[in-house]
Design an enzyme around this catalytic site. Sequence first.
Site, PDB file in Angstrom:
ATOM      1  CE  LYS A 137      12.252  35.690-110.576  1.00 28.00           C
ATOM      2  NZ  LYS A 137      13.626  36.084-110.871  1.00 28.00           N
ATOM      3  CD  GLN A 179      16.778  34.550-111.992  1.00 27.13           C
ATOM      4  OE1 GLN A 179      15.591  34.772-112.202  1.00 27.13           O
ATOM      5  NE2 GLN A 179      17.338  34.795-110.817  1.00 27.13           N
ATOM      6  CG  ASP A 223      14.616  42.043-112.269  1.00 24.79           C
ATOM      7  OD1 ASP A 223      13.889  41.710-111.316  1.00 24.79           O
ATOM      8  OD2 ASP A 223      15.374  41.250-112.864  1.00 24.79           O
TER       9      ASP A 223
END
Length: 294
Positions: free
Chosen positions: A54, A98, A121
């Site tokens: 990422k 994460q 997200d």
Amino acid sequence: MTARILSGKEIAKDIRKDLKAEIEELKAKHGITPGLAVVLVGEDPASQVYVRSKVKTCERLGVNSIEHRFDKDYPESDLLALIDEMNGDDSIHGILVQLPLPKHIDEEKVLIRIRPDKDVDGFHPTNVGKMLVGKPDFLPCTPHGCQQILMRSGIETEGKEVVIVGRSNIVGKPLAAILVQKAKGANATVTICHTRTKNMAEHTRRADILIVAAGVPKAVTGDMVKEGVVVIDVGVNRIGKTESGKDKLCGDVDFDTVREKAAAITPVPGGVGPMTITMLMMNTVRAAKLRIKQ
Ligand code: NAP
């Protein structure tokens, strides 16, 4: 029939080219550099790979990436305080924590703490609700990536029997919510299968489009699909090491037997994976643009 390969890698490349131009325009016209903060707690090897990838993608596209790495004992209260700080930082447009988090941290508490307009997200209940009613700000990255693969490959979903294997909050459920919308790239008739589904093969054999996100290597085999099916394999399973020491990956679909019957199929790697990160970049750019409108 030998399937057409749906290369998420190539589709992602095209989308990233457009995103790069949008980012340059944001900088030139508005003096805004999109900023993405990524938080990693613990040493989960797969998470380390995802975070690295990422950050690398941010750098390539000109997104400012802010990385926070903590050991597995990092207290929940400190993580919540960090999120509060990032929520108030104008240079950060997107915040990503994460998953999975270590057991002592309540994931739900953490995800709900992220400001919905920085929730790139798409996991905050506000964004889940907006997605359900068909007015999303941020769609969750992996399901959105699956939809984009279908749309950009010219595969019609309207009126099609879509069968999804897996009902996680990250992939299966949001994917069903996206594909059932009264909208372009959706309008499908959706069935979700899970571990309590009886006779799963009866469902998968009905599918015009089969999307598999079970986390079980080769869970779907050639005898479980019909001729001409389109298959999206979300699974990423590590099944050893290659000669060069890299992780050897396989999907949730038995590629060799399913491709004999399928009209089209995504490979693993090179299918959904690159799309997920690209959709994250898309959401980060969107978060930066939404800020201009405020
Ligand atoms: P998850 O949270 O473990 O959920 C798996 C789902 O599959 C559950 O709903 C489970 O049912 C169902 N399932 C498991 N075994 C099954 C079986 N034999 N038959 C029918 N249903 C079964 O996993 P996830 O986070 O959704 O991820 C799924 C896969 O996608 C994993 O391989 C993951 O690594 C991969 N993934 C890839 C990306 C990407 O970017 N490429 C992103 C996210 C995830 P129950 O609910 O009944 O337990």
